[in-house]
Design a protein around this motif. Structure first.
Motif, PDB file in Angstrom:
ATOM      1  N   LEU A 308      -8.482  -3.014  -4.840  1.00 32.96           N
ATOM      2  CA  LEU A 308      -7.159  -3.218  -4.233  1.00 32.96           C
ATOM      3  C   LEU A 308      -6.108  -3.434  -5.324  1.00 32.96           C
ATOM      4  O   LEU A 308      -4.979  -2.950  -5.226  1.00 32.96           O
ATOM      5  N   LYS A 311      -5.324  -0.086  -7.014  1.00 34.95           N
ATOM      6  CA  LYS A 311      -4.494   0.763  -6.146  1.00 34.95           C
ATOM      7  C   LYS A 311      -3.046   0.244  -6.172  1.00 34.95           C
ATOM      8  O   LYS A 311      -2.098   1.023  -6.286  1.00 34.95           O
ATOM      9  N   ALA A 312      -2.896  -1.078  -6.090  1.00 40.90           N
ATOM     10  CA  ALA A 312      -1.543  -1.655  -6.098  1.00 40.90           C
ATOM     11  C   ALA A 312      -0.841  -1.364  -7.425  1.00 40.90           C
ATOM     12  O   ALA A 312       0.340  -1.000  -7.459  1.00 40.90           O
ATOM     13  N   THR A 315       0.119   2.345  -7.650  1.00 42.69           N
ATOM     14  CA  THR A 315       1.252   2.636  -6.759  1.00 42.69           C
ATOM     15  C   THR A 315       2.533   2.072  -7.349  1.00 42.69           C
ATOM     16  O   THR A 315       3.585   2.710  -7.326  1.00 42.69           O
ATOM     17  N   GLU A 331       5.436   1.514   0.177  1.00 44.42           N
ATOM     18  CA  GLU A 331       4.001   1.710  -0.081  1.00 44.42           C
ATOM     19  C   GLU A 331       3.519   0.679  -1.112  1.00 44.42           C
ATOM     20  O   GLU A 331       2.457   0.078  -0.971  1.00 44.42           O
ATOM     21  N   THR A 332       4.349   0.471  -2.143  1.00 42.96           N
ATOM     22  CA  THR A 332       3.980  -0.479  -3.196  1.00 42.96           C
ATOM     23  C   THR A 332       3.927  -1.902  -2.634  1.00 42.96           C
ATOM     24  O   THR A 332       2.982  -2.655  -2.884  1.00 42.96           O
ATOM     25  N   ALA A 335       0.773  -2.324  -0.641  1.00 39.76           N
ATOM     26  CA  ALA A 335      -0.438  -2.343  -1.478  1.00 39.76           C
ATOM     27  C   ALA A 335      -0.528  -3.654  -2.264  1.00 39.76           C
ATOM     28  O   ALA A 335      -1.606  -4.260  -2.376  1.00 39.76           O
ATOM     29  N   LYS A 338      -1.515  -6.596   0.087  1.00 38.93           N
ATOM     30  CA  LYS A 338      -2.947  -6.610   0.424  1.00 38.93           C
ATOM     31  C   LYS A 338      -3.783  -7.066  -0.774  1.00 38.93           C
ATOM     32  O   LYS A 338      -4.724  -7.845  -0.632  1.00 38.93           O
ATOM     33  N   ALA A 339      -3.426  -6.575  -1.949  1.00 40.62           N
ATOM     34  CA  ALA A 339      -4.187  -6.951  -3.155  1.00 40.62           C
ATOM     35  C   ALA A 339      -4.074  -8.450  -3.408  1.00 40.62           C
ATOM     36  O   ALA A 339      -5.063  -9.128  -3.699  1.00 40.62           O
TER      37      ALA A 339
END
Ligand SMILES: Cc1cc2nc3c(=O)[nH]c(=O)nc-3n(C[C@H](O)[C@H](O)[C@H](O)COP(=O)(O)OP(=O)(O)OC[C@H]3O[C@@H](n4cnc5c(N)ncnc54)[C@H](O)[C@@H]3O)c2cc1C
Length: 406
Positions: A308, A311-312, A315, A331-332, A335, A338-339
């Motif tokens: 996660l 991905k963050a 992004t 989107e960032t 992400a 969530k991370a």
């Protein structure tokens, strides 16, 4: 149906560390090893570790995410930055908080919002450790709802005069420059952000004592009694203070996520080391299946949190390269949220499991798991408390029309 170039990108996804990243991470690792005994001593004596700044400044690492145009800026991308913070996070959340505040909430926010003049004036000394940043958003009656803050500014003789109180401000007593968020006097809209010099008359900071954890990190209350700032000290356009604050928090959340991955790693490493040598019922406890459960779950959560995080970071890097792209910003934001949420909760779970693996030996601050348990608890509160982030994540699926509050 994916386009050909999308297939290519996917198949090129790599978790290997590049040569350049390896150099930076090697330097960070070296200082972390050197500083560990100092941090250990400071922790047990419950005092601020004042060696963090000079040791990292000497290695030119205090400007990691800052463009090479300014001072000791290294121009690191978000993945390299996150991996460096992850390594620092293994040393503890107190030490890592210093970097999250100075670099993410401070440097990265000024790099995004500052004018060229401000970047030169504030970032150049910051990258060398000659000035340290703090981020003053929270107040005694404004935490999860920063829009309710009460600090005000008014224009007098071509300058801004700020009055109010900020609370729970990391590095508040250490920082030379503090980002302060305030409303125009008599109004509840048009929030502005200022970079305030802590040596200005009317500025006073007081460290908060008796915290649950983070004894090596400065957390302070700041009193602003008619503190002056110049027109050139306003950060971002007038009235855009909330946008500045939210983008700062997004930077901060990525950094917290990275630090928490480091905490999980350290809890896992400590547990494995201990379980292999601690003998009970005639064999190392590593051979007992219920102890293995703790290790197995820590190891799974470590991987999930790291994925996660990566991905963050990927992004966010794309967004840094295309900062006017609104879709990429959203989107960032999703992400990073969530991370941060996952890594914060998984780090607390890992610390709790590591204490369990250590038994009574984990119930003393002389052990690393005990320190992580006390320290990482804050990551479920600061930079967006769990409940706030849960609602934020839900709206990503439900749609903003279901927002419980504005
Ligand atoms: C060690 C430490 C360092 C910090 N460093 C900084 C810093 O450098 N700069 C800074 O500005 N701030 C800092 N903070 C403050 C931190 O960001 C706030 O504590 C955080 O935003 C939560 O605010 P609060 O503590 O006032 O809790 P509150 O907002 O009062 O929340 C209390 C509880 O109610 C829940 N809650 C609140 N609103 C809602 C809602 N709408 N729906 C559901 N639940 C809700 C919260 O999730 C929480 O569980 C720090 C805090 C700590 C402890």
């Amino acid at each position: 149906m994916l386009r050909q170039d999308e297939f290519t990108t996917l198949s090129k996804m790599s978790f290997d560390v590049s040569e350049e990243q390896a150099i930076v991470l090697g330097q960070v690792d070296e200082i972390c090893k050197e500083i560990r005994p100092i941090e250990d001593r400071c922790y047990l004596e419950r005092r601020i570790n004042d060696k963090v700044k000079p040791m990292f400044a000497k290695a030119h690492l205090l400007g990691l995410p800052v463009s090479r145009k300014y001072g000791d800026g290294q121009g690191a991308d978000m993945v390299t930055y996150s991996l460096a913070i992850e390594r620092i996070g293994r040393e503890g959340t107190g030490m890592r908080t210093f970097f999250s505040v100075h670099m993410a909430l401070g440097e990265m926010t000024i790099q995004h919002w500052g004018t060229e003049e401000q970047k030169g004036r504030f970032l150049t000394p910051a990258t060398k450790g000659e000035s340290i940043f703090a981020f003053g958003l929270t107040e005694p009656s404004a935490g999860s709802d920063p829009a309710s803050l009460r600090t005000t500014f008014e224009e007098k003789g071509g300058r801004f005069v700020l009055t109010g109180q900020k609370m729970w401000i990391s590095l508040g007593s250490t920082a030379k420059h503090v980002l302060i968020f305030a409303y125009p006097k008599g109004r509840r809209e048009g929030m502005c952000a200022f970079v305030v010099d802590s040596s200005s008359p009317g500025f006073r900071a007081e460290m908060i004592k008796h915290k649950l954890g983070l004894p090596t990190s400065d957390t302070s209350t700041i009193y602003l009694d008619g503190v002056e700032a110049s027109k050139e000290d306003m950060l971002g356009p007038p009235g855009k203070g909330m946008s500045v604050a939210l983008s700062g928090l997004m930077n901060g959340r990525l950094s917290v996520a990275a630090g928490c991955v480091g905490v999980i790693q350290d809890c896992l490493d400590e547990s494995v080391k201990y379980a292999r040598v601690r003998v009970q019922h005639g064999k190392p406890i590593a051979g007992h299946q219920l102890v293995q459960r703790h290790v197995g779950l820590m190891s799974m959560n470590l991987e999930a949190a790291k994925l996660l995080l990566l991905k963050a970071a990927f992004t966010k890097q794309k967004y840094e390269e295309d900062p006017t792209n609104r879709a990429l910003l959203e989107e960032t934001d999703a992400a990073v949220t969530k991370a941060k949420y996952f890594a914060a909760n998984a780090s607390f779970d890992a610390a709790n499991r590591a204490v369990q693996v250590f038994g009574a030996n984990g119930y003393t601050f002389e052990s690393r798991p005990a320190r992580h348990l006390a320290d990482t608890r804050v990551t479920m509160i600061y930079e967006g408390a769990n409940e706030i982030l849960e609602q934020k994540m839900a709206l990503g699926s439900l749609g903003k029309e279901f927002a419980a509050y504005s």
